[in-house]
Design a protein around this motif. Structure first.
Motif, PDB file in Angstrom:
ATOM      1  N   MET A 164       0.394   0.546  15.155  1.00 49.31           N
ATOM      2  CA  MET A 164      -0.303   1.356  14.168  1.00 49.31           C
ATOM      3  C   MET A 164      -1.107   0.482  13.219  1.00 49.31           C
ATOM      4  SD  MET A 164       0.200   4.627  14.472  1.00 49.31           S
ATOM      5  CE  MET A 164      -0.426   5.032  12.855  1.00 49.31           C
ATOM      6  N   SER A 165      -2.167   1.063  12.672  1.00 46.43           N
ATOM      7  CA  SER A 165      -2.908   0.471  11.567  1.00 46.43           C
ATOM      8  C   SER A 165      -3.053   1.542  10.501  1.00 46.43           C
ATOM      9  CB  SER A 165      -4.283  -0.019  12.042  1.00 46.43           C
ATOM     10  OG  SER A 165      -5.008  -0.568  10.969  1.00 46.43           O
ATOM     11  N   CYS A 166      -2.333   1.356   9.391  1.00 44.10           N
ATOM     12  CA  CYS A 166      -2.334   2.350   8.310  1.00 44.10           C
ATOM     13  C   CYS A 166      -2.738   1.648   7.017  1.00 44.10           C
ATOM     14  CB  CYS A 166      -0.962   2.990   8.168  1.00 44.10           C
ATOM     15  SG  CYS A 166      -0.493   4.040   9.547  1.00 44.10           S
ATOM     16  N   ASN A 167      -4.024   1.575   6.765  1.00 46.58           N
ATOM     17  CA  ASN A 167      -4.555   0.807   5.643  1.00 46.58           C
ATOM     18  C   ASN A 167      -5.294   1.706   4.652  1.00 46.58           C
ATOM     19  OD1 ASN A 167      -3.636  -1.494   6.975  1.00 46.58           O
ATOM     20  ND2 ASN A 167      -5.607  -1.851   7.969  1.00 46.58           N
ATOM     21  N   ASN A 168      -5.229   1.310   3.378  1.00 45.32           N
ATOM     22  CA  ASN A 168      -6.065   1.897   2.321  1.00 45.32           C
ATOM     23  C   ASN A 168      -5.863   3.395   2.151  1.00 45.32           C
ATOM     24  OD1 ASN A 168      -7.317  -0.667   1.886  1.00 45.32           O
ATOM     25  ND2 ASN A 168      -8.551  -0.294   3.715  1.00 45.32           N
ATOM     26  N   ASN A 169      -4.638   3.850   2.338  1.00 45.17           N
ATOM     27  CA  ASN A 169      -4.300   5.233   2.024  1.00 45.17           C
ATOM     28  C   ASN A 169      -3.806   5.318   0.577  1.00 45.17           C
ATOM     29  OD1 ASN A 169      -4.510   6.537   4.839  1.00 45.17           O
ATOM     30  ND2 ASN A 169      -3.217   4.745   5.207  1.00 45.17           N
ATOM     31  N   THR A 170      -3.975   6.465  -0.055  1.00 42.78           N
ATOM     32  CA  THR A 170      -3.570   6.608  -1.447  1.00 42.78           C
ATOM     33  C   THR A 170      -2.061   6.568  -1.600  1.00 42.78           C
ATOM     34  OG1 THR A 170      -5.546   7.930  -1.892  1.00 42.78           O
ATOM     35  CG2 THR A 170      -3.739   8.094  -3.476  1.00 42.78           C
ATOM     36  N   GLY A 171      -1.323   7.143  -0.677  1.00 40.54           N
ATOM     37  CA  GLY A 171       0.130   7.099  -0.684  1.00 40.54           C
ATOM     38  C   GLY A 171       0.645   5.914   0.121  1.00 40.54           C
ATOM     39  N   PRO A 172       1.838   6.026   0.710  1.00 44.13           N
ATOM     40  CA  PRO A 172       2.341   4.962   1.576  1.00 44.13           C
ATOM     41  C   PRO A 172       1.497   4.847   2.855  1.00 44.13           C
ATOM     42  CG  PRO A 172       4.098   6.471   0.908  1.00 44.13           C
ATOM     43  CD  PRO A 172       2.806   7.120   0.546  1.00 44.13           C
ATOM     44  N   GLY A 173       1.524   3.664   3.447  1.00 44.96           N
ATOM     45  CA  GLY A 173       0.878   3.532   4.750  1.00 44.96           C
ATOM     46  C   GLY A 173       1.648   4.317   5.794  1.00 44.96           C
ATOM     47  N   LEU A 174       2.932   3.959   5.959  1.00 45.23           N
ATOM     48  CA  LEU A 174       3.833   4.672   6.870  1.00 45.23           C
ATOM     49  C   LEU A 174       5.035   5.162   6.080  1.00 45.23           C
ATOM     50  CD1 LEU A 174       4.052   2.379  10.039  1.00 45.23           C
ATOM     51  CD2 LEU A 174       3.166   4.707   9.971  1.00 45.23           C
ATOM     52  N   SER A 175       5.325   6.438   6.156  1.00 45.44           N
ATOM     53  CA  SER A 175       6.526   6.994   5.562  1.00 45.44           C
ATOM     54  C   SER A 175       7.301   7.688   6.679  1.00 45.44           C
ATOM     55  CB  SER A 175       6.172   7.994   4.451  1.00 45.44           C
ATOM     56  OG  SER A 175       7.346   8.518   3.861  1.00 45.44           O
ATOM     57  N   ILE A 176       8.422   7.083   7.086  1.00 44.30           N
ATOM     58  CA  ILE A 176       9.156   7.596   8.251  1.00 44.30           C
ATOM     59  C   ILE A 176      10.598   7.896   7.879  1.00 44.30           C
ATOM     60  CG2 ILE A 176       7.660   6.469   9.930  1.00 44.30           C
ATOM     61  CD1 ILE A 176       9.557   4.216  10.177  1.00 44.30           C
ATOM     62  N   GLU A 186       0.416  -2.493  11.126  1.00 38.73           N
ATOM     63  CA  GLU A 186      -0.288  -3.169  10.046  1.00 38.73           C
ATOM     64  C   GLU A 186      -0.507  -2.150   8.940  1.00 38.73           C
ATOM     65  OE1 GLU A 186      -4.693  -5.034   9.058  1.00 38.73           O
ATOM     66  OE2 GLU A 186      -4.369  -3.643  10.719  1.00 38.73           O
ATOM     67  N   CYS A 187       0.083  -2.420   7.750  1.00 39.24           N
ATOM     68  CA  CYS A 187       0.006  -1.467   6.648  1.00 39.24           C
ATOM     69  C   CYS A 187      -0.387  -2.225   5.388  1.00 39.24           C
ATOM     70  CB  CYS A 187       1.343  -0.769   6.457  1.00 39.24           C
ATOM     71  SG  CYS A 187       1.862   0.201   7.892  1.00 39.24           S
ATOM     72  N   CYS A 188      -1.665  -2.208   5.072  1.00 35.88           N
ATOM     73  CA  CYS A 188      -2.197  -3.043   3.995  1.00 35.88           C
ATOM     74  C   CYS A 188      -3.088  -2.219   3.064  1.00 35.88           C
ATOM     75  CB  CYS A 188      -2.999  -4.207   4.564  1.00 35.88           C
ATOM     76  SG  CYS A 188      -2.054  -5.273   5.699  1.00 35.88           S
ATOM     77  N   GLY A 189      -3.063  -2.562   1.782  1.00 30.46           N
ATOM     78  CA  GLY A 189      -3.974  -1.958   0.825  1.00 30.46           C
ATOM     79  C   GLY A 189      -3.680  -0.512   0.494  1.00 30.46           C
ATOM     80  N   ASN A 190      -2.456  -0.058   0.730  1.00 33.89           N
ATOM     81  CA  ASN A 190      -2.099   1.323   0.403  1.00 33.89           C
ATOM     82  C   ASN A 190      -1.684   1.431  -1.067  1.00 33.89           C
ATOM     83  OD1 ASN A 190      -2.185   2.620   3.207  1.00 33.89           O
ATOM     84  ND2 ASN A 190      -0.897   0.812   3.546  1.00 33.89           N
ATOM     85  N   GLY A 191      -1.777   2.637  -1.636  1.00 33.50           N
ATOM     86  CA  GLY A 191      -1.489   2.825  -3.047  1.00 33.50           C
ATOM     87  C   GLY A 191      -0.020   2.737  -3.387  1.00 33.50           C
ATOM     88  N   GLN A 192       0.858   2.999  -2.427  1.00 36.32           N
ATOM     89  CA  GLN A 192       2.304   2.917  -2.647  1.00 36.32           C
ATOM     90  C   GLN A 192       2.882   1.903  -1.649  1.00 36.32           C
ATOM     91  OE1 GLN A 192       4.067   6.872  -2.942  1.00 36.32           O
ATOM     92  NE2 GLN A 192       2.195   7.695  -3.837  1.00 36.32           N
ATOM     93  N   ASP A 193       4.098   2.137  -1.147  1.00 32.96           N
ATOM     94  CA  ASP A 193       4.697   1.189  -0.197  1.00 32.96           C
ATOM     95  C   ASP A 193       3.866   1.079   1.076  1.00 32.96           C
ATOM     96  OD1 ASP A 193       6.825   0.895  -1.981  1.00 32.96           O
ATOM     97  OD2 ASP A 193       8.067   2.391  -0.961  1.00 32.96           O
ATOM     98  N   GLY A 194       3.884  -0.112   1.656  1.00 38.58           N
ATOM     99  CA  GLY A 194       3.230  -0.250   2.954  1.00 38.58           C
ATOM    100  C   GLY A 194       3.983   0.516   4.028  1.00 38.58           C
ATOM    101  N   ILE A 195       5.291   0.236   4.146  1.00 37.23           N
ATOM    102  CA  ILE A 195       6.167   0.942   5.096  1.00 37.23           C
ATOM    103  C   ILE A 195       7.397   1.400   4.332  1.00 37.23           C
ATOM    104  CG2 ILE A 195       7.566   0.735   7.187  1.00 37.23           C
ATOM    105  CD1 ILE A 195       5.662  -1.513   8.084  1.00 37.23           C
ATOM    106  N   ARG A 196       7.697   2.687   4.427  1.00 39.41           N
ATOM    107  CA  ARG A 196       8.863   3.263   3.751  1.00 39.41           C
ATOM    108  C   ARG A 196       9.693   4.006   4.790  1.00 39.41           C
ATOM    109  NH1 ARG A 196       7.230   7.386  -0.723  1.00 39.41           N
ATOM    110  NH2 ARG A 196       6.558   5.454  -1.766  1.00 39.41           N
ATOM    111  N   THR A 197      10.985   3.685   4.882  1.00 35.19           N
ATOM    112  CA  THR A 197      11.805   4.297   5.923  1.00 35.19           C
ATOM    113  C   THR A 197      13.031   4.992   5.343  1.00 35.19           C
ATOM    114  OG1 THR A 197      13.466   2.586   6.438  1.00 35.19           O
ATOM    115  CG2 THR A 197      11.216   2.233   7.259  1.00 35.19           C
TER     116      THR A 197
END
Length: 355
Positions: A164-176, A186-197
Motif C-alpha cells: 500500500m501507499s497511503c500518503n498525505n491524508n488528513t487522518g491516519p494513513g492506515l487505520s486497521i 508506505e504511510c507518509c505525510g498523513n495528518g495523524q498516525d501513519g499506521i494505526r492498528t
C-alpha cells in the motif's frame, strides 16, 4: 530420352495418388441440415467480470468487477458502494478521484465478508479513500490512497493490507482493526498516525515517516518488525501492552523512537536522534524485555526505563546525552562505559554498554 519419360510418368502417378488420398479424406462438402451454430466464444466467456464505467455506483451482488477507465465522483456521494459479500473489485491501474464535498472513494455498506480491492488509486475524496469498517475478511492489495480528507484506508478486523501507499491524508494513513496483517506499506505525510492498528496485528516491512502523530501505533499483542519510522510528530513506534518490536529503525521523531508498555519485547532495534531513544512505561505491569538495541544521540535519554519490573540487557548507547535512565525495581546488566580506547574484555555477557 526414355529415362526422362520414366521420370515424368512417375511424377504424374505420384501426384494422382496424392490427389486421390486428399479427395478420400476431405469429407462431405454438403452442409448439415438446419442453422449453423457459431463457434466463437461469447463476451461473457472471454471476460466473465462486470465492467464499471461510471460512478457513483452500488455493487449489490457477489461477483468480480473491474474499472474500465479513470472515474470522478460527485459531491455528497461515495464513489463505489459495495453492498454485498464475496466481491472482488479490480481497478486495473485506474483511479477514482473525489471532489470537494464527496464522501468515501470505496465504501462497504452493511455487514459484509470476503471483500477484495486491488490495483488502483483513490485520491481527493472528502472522506476515506477506502472504508470497509462494516466488513471482515477483507483484502486491500497493491493500492494507492492519497490526499483524502479522512484515512487512506479505514478497515475493520481480519483485514490483510499488502503493498500500500497511503500518503498525505488528513487522518491516519492506515487505520486497521484487530487481527490484521499489514505488509510493505508506505504511510507518509498523513495528518495523524501513519499506521494505526487494533490488537493482535502484524506490521512488517513498512515505512511511516513525517506523520502528524505516531509513525506506527500498534495495538495490544501486536508484532512490529523490520519497519522504518522517521520524523513523526509523536513517537516513531508506540507499542501497547504485550507487543513485540524487533529489527526496526526509528530516527528523528519528536517524542520517543520506541515507546513500549508492559509485557513487551523490544529487540535489536536502532533508535537515533529522537527526543528519547527507547522508553518503557507502564502504570500497572512490568515484564518488558529490552535487549540488544542500539540507541545513539537521542536528546534526553537513549534508554528511559520509567517503570519497574523490566529486564534490560545487552544494549548499547552512544552520544553526549544520558545513556541510561533506569528507575528502581528493574533488573539489568551492568552498565559499562567505554572510552574509545580500543579492544576491551568484559566477563559479563549480559552487560549494557555506553560508548
Amino acid at each position: 530420352m526414355k529415362r526422362a519419360n520414366v521420370r515424368i510418368k512417375s511424377a504424374f502417378l505420384s501426384a494422382l495418388v496424392l490427389a486421390m488420398v486428399v479427395w478420400v479424406n476431405a469429407g462431405s462438402l454438403t452442409p448439415p441440415a438446419g442453422p449453423v451454430a457459431p463457434t466463437m466464444k461469447d463476451l461473457a466467456t472471454v471476460e466473465p467480470r462486470t465492467p464499471i464505467s461510471f460512478i457513483p455506483l452500488t455493487i449489490s451482488g457477489p461477483g468480480s468487477y473491474y474499472l474500465t477507465r479513470d472515474l470522478t465522483g460527485t459531491a455528497g456521494a461515495h464513489g463505489i458502494i459495495i453492498a454485498s459479500s464475496d466481491v472482488s473489485l479490480d481497478f486495473r491501474g485506474f483511479t477514482i478521484r473525489g471532489i470537494p464535498g464527496s464522501l468515501n472513494g470505496v465504501h462497504v455498506s452493511g455487514a459484509r465478508s470476503r471483500i477484495r480491492i486491488e490495483n488502483g488509486n483513490a485520491t481527493g475524496w472528502g472522506g476515506d479513500g477506502i472504508n470497509t469498517l462494516t466488513s471482515d475478511k477483507t483484502q486491500v492489495i497493491m493500492f494507492m490512497s492519497q490526499g483524502n480528507g479522512g484515512s487512506g484506508v479505514n478497515t475493520n478486523g481480519g483485514t490483510t493490507v499488502l503493498y500500500m501507499s497511503c500518503n498525505n491524508n488528513t487522518g491516519p494513513g492506515l487505520s486497521i482493526g484487530d487481527k490484521c496483517i499489514c505488509k510493505d506499506a508506505e504511510c507518509c505525510g498523513n495528518g495523524q498516525d501513519g499506521i494505526r492498528t487494533g490488537s493482535g496485528c502484524k506490521i512488517e516491512d513498512c515505512v511511516a515517516s513525517s506523520n502528524g502523530g505516531n509513525g506506527i501505533n500498534a495495538g495490544a499483542g501486536s508484532i512490529v518488525t523490520i519497519c522504518d519510522t522517521q520524523s513523526n510528530d509523536a513517537n516513531g513506534i508506540s507499542a501497547a501492552v504485550g507487543c513485540s518490536v524487533t529489527n526496526c529503525n526509528v530516527r528523528s521523531n519528536t517524542a520517543h523512537g520506541i515507546e513500549a508498555a508492559g509485557q513487551c519485547l523490544v529487540l535489536e532495534n536502532n533508535a537515533t536522534a529522537n527526543a528519547t531513544g527507547i522508553r518503557v512505561f507502564s502504570s500497572s505491569t512490568g515484564g518488558t524485555r529490552v535487549e540488544s538495541n542500539n540507541a545513539a544521540f537521542n536528546t534526553t535519554f537513549n534508554f528511559d526505563i520509567a517503570s519497574p519490573a523490566n529486564f534490560i540487557v545487552k544494549n548499547s548507547s552512544a552520544g553526549p546525552g544520558t545513556g541510561y535512565n533506569i528507575v528502581a525495581g528493574n533488573d539489568f546488566g551492568a552498565i559499562i562505559s567505554l572510552g574509545g580506547g580500543g579492544p576491551f574484555t568484559v566477563a559479563n555477557t549480559w552487560a549494557n554498554f555506553d560508548y
